[in-house]
Design a protein around this motif. Structure first.
Motif, short mmCIF file in Angstrom:
data_model
loop_
_atom_site.label_atom_id
_atom_site.label_comp_id
_atom_site.label_asym_id
_atom_site.label_seq_id
_atom_site.Cartn_x
_atom_site.Cartn_y
_atom_site.Cartn_z
N HIS A 216 0.85 -1.18 0.00
CA HIS A 216 0.00 0.00 0.00
C HIS A 216 0.88 1.22 0.00
CE1 HIS A 216 1.15 -0.58 4.18
NE2 HIS A 216 0.94 0.70 4.36
N CYS A 217 0.31 2.33 -0.36
CA CYS A 217 1.02 3.60 -0.23
C CYS A 217 0.91 4.04 1.22
CB CYS A 217 0.43 4.65 -1.17
SG CYS A 217 1.38 6.17 -1.21
N GLU B 295 0.69 9.52 -4.02
CA GLU B 295 1.71 10.54 -4.27
C GLU B 295 3.09 10.11 -3.83
OE1 GLU B 295 0.25 13.87 -2.14
OE2 GLU B 295 -1.67 13.73 -3.15
N VAL B 296 3.17 9.22 -2.88
CA VAL B 296 4.45 8.85 -2.29
C VAL B 296 4.69 7.36 -2.50
CG1 VAL B 296 5.81 8.78 -0.18
CG2 VAL B 296 4.20 10.65 -0.55
N ALA B 297 5.87 7.02 -2.98
CA ALA B 297 6.23 5.61 -3.15
C ALA B 297 7.04 5.16 -1.94
CB ALA B 297 7.03 5.42 -4.43
N GLU B 298 6.59 4.13 -1.28
CA GLU B 298 7.30 3.58 -0.12
C GLU B 298 7.66 2.11 -0.31
OE1 GLU B 298 8.52 5.18 2.19
OE2 GLU B 298 7.42 7.04 2.46
N GLU B 299 6.89 1.40 -1.10
CA GLU B 299 7.12 -0.02 -1.30
C GLU B 299 7.40 -0.27 -2.78
OE1 GLU B 299 3.62 -1.69 0.41
OE2 GLU B 299 4.41 -1.56 2.45
N GLU C 146 0.06 -4.24 -5.46
CA GLU C 146 0.74 -4.62 -4.23
C GLU C 146 1.95 -3.73 -3.94
OE1 GLU C 146 1.63 -8.66 -3.62
OE2 GLU C 146 -0.32 -9.41 -4.27
N TYR C 147 2.34 -2.92 -4.91
CA TYR C 147 3.49 -2.04 -4.73
C TYR C 147 3.12 -0.62 -5.16
CZ TYR C 147 6.35 -6.23 -4.17
OH TYR C 147 6.88 -7.41 -3.73
N ASP C 148 3.81 0.35 -4.59
CA ASP C 148 3.61 1.74 -4.98
C ASP C 148 4.29 2.05 -6.30
OD1 ASP C 148 2.41 2.09 -2.47
OD2 ASP C 148 4.33 2.57 -1.55
N CYS C 149 5.42 1.36 -6.56
CA CYS C 149 6.17 1.64 -7.77
C CYS C 149 6.89 0.38 -8.25
CB CYS C 149 7.18 2.75 -7.53
SG CYS C 149 8.16 3.21 -8.98
N GLY D 130 2.79 7.61 -13.70
CA GLY D 130 2.80 8.03 -12.31
C GLY D 130 3.95 8.92 -11.93
N GLY D 131 4.33 9.83 -12.84
CA GLY D 131 5.45 10.72 -12.55
C GLY D 131 5.28 11.48 -11.26
N HIS D 132 4.09 12.06 -11.06
CA HIS D 132 3.82 12.84 -9.85
C HIS D 132 3.38 11.97 -8.68
CE1 HIS D 132 3.08 16.74 -12.32
NE2 HIS D 132 4.32 16.68 -11.87
N HIS D 133 3.31 10.68 -8.89
CA HIS D 133 2.78 9.78 -7.86
C HIS D 133 3.79 8.71 -7.47
CE1 HIS D 133 -0.75 11.99 -8.91
NE2 HIS D 133 -0.68 11.56 -10.14
N GLY D 134 5.05 9.09 -7.49
CA GLY D 134 6.10 8.19 -7.03
C GLY D 134 7.20 7.95 -8.03
#
Length: 321
Positions: free
Chosen positions: A11-12, A20-24, A67-70, A112-116
């Protein structure tokens, strides 16, 4: 690094952040490129909650979609595009995708340039890759509203509005982010982007400096200031400064090391939030003291926790909330 079998879904991590933020992160690589994938993990693992490696097969994107942000595709961009095109539905919900070549020459956000994706591409740049970002605001060297939200530890509530507001960014017509504290009800149109704080009890580190101050000086100054309060680095929402200081390399490097965003306020905003400590800059160039004014402007309550302190005659710091 986690393995495939360790995962139970991703999840984000920023609540309601609309991705907006990639963590995983998942690095998808062919078997022959696993050494390079491991090298990427070593280079960026400390910046994310998890960085996994998935061996490429024809349905790997579909199997792990959501399952992943990016996804970082260690492959030709055409492969990633063909294998994900049918999965794309909404830019606010879809995971970001970056492709990078085996020589780590180019890091190319393709969705997803602006989203991670831009964020991950910039982190890959620390390994020598050139981030090839094509989102309009970044291409023009300007900070889009999603980037502003990330810097302020906030998230975009109404994603569709960013089309209009990012066009305003390109035309230099958006201006500073306006603050509205409640309880209040607000009526907005489709061209107003609403940012909501991710937390309400943090503090803001207001910072001024002489030109060329080193990263280490900023870090030591911030630590010294926070030690005089009940707060720690973990409580800091972002670093605030003036637009005339927004390109200070030492400040940006120090904030990046701590994982903090930097918000630069324009002269008019700082004048409206001038602090109590007299400043020579007001007499000389018409700007109020940067550290106190930016700490007050950035704080939710618009008040100081700690008035300005100087550090080694190079950096000034104030703490606001």
């Amino acid at each position: 690094m986690s393995s495939e079998s360790d995962r139970d879904g991703g999840h984000c991590s920023t609540p309601d952040s609309d991705g907006e933020v990639a963590e995983e992160i998942a690095i998808i690589a062919f078997k022959r490129k696993m050494d390079t994938a491991e090298e990427i993990v070593e280079g960026i693992d400390d910046r994310y909650d998890s960085v996994d490696i998935l061996e490429y097969h024809s349905d790997v994107f579909e199997e792990y979609w959501g399952e992943y942000d990016c996804f970082v595709g260690l492959m030709a961009s055409g492969i990633a595009m063909r294998k994900t095109a049918h999965l794309l539905e909404d830019k606010w919900d879809d995971p970001a995708i970056v492709v990078i070549d085996e020589e780590l020459t180019w890091a190319i956000p393709i969705t997803g340039g602006h989203h991670g994706a831009n964020q991950v591409a910039k982190d890959l740049a620390t390994m020598g890759a050139i981030p090839a970002m094509t989102t309009a605001s970044e291409a023009a060297g300007k900070q889009g509203v999603e980037a502003r939200a990330k810097a302020m530890d906030a998230h975009v509530v109404n994603g569709d509005s960013t089309v209009a507001t990012n066009l305003a960014v390109l035309d230099d017509e958006l201006g500073p982010v306006a603050r509205l504290d409640g309880p209040k009800a607000v009526l907005v149109g489709d061209d107003v982007t609403v940012l909501k704080r991710n937390k309400d009890d943090g503090v803001v580190v207001g910072t001024g400096s002489v030109s060329g101050a080193k990263k280490e000086t900023f870090l030591e100054a911030w630590e010294t200031a926070l030690e005089r309060t009940e707060y720690e680095i973990a409580d800091v929402e972002f670093v605030a400064t003036a637009t005339r200081k927004e390109d200070e390399e030492g400040l940006l490097a120090a904030a990046d090391e701590l994982g903090l965003g930097v918000v630069a306020f324009e002269k008019g905003t700082l004048l409206e939030h001038e602090g109590p400590t007299p400043s020579k800059s007001k007499e000389l160039i018409g700007w109020p003291g940067v550290s106190e004014a930016s700490a007050i402007a950035g704080g939710r309550e618009n008040e100081l926790v700690l008035e300005k302190i100087g550090y080694e005659d190079e950096v000034t710091v104030a703490i606001g909330r």
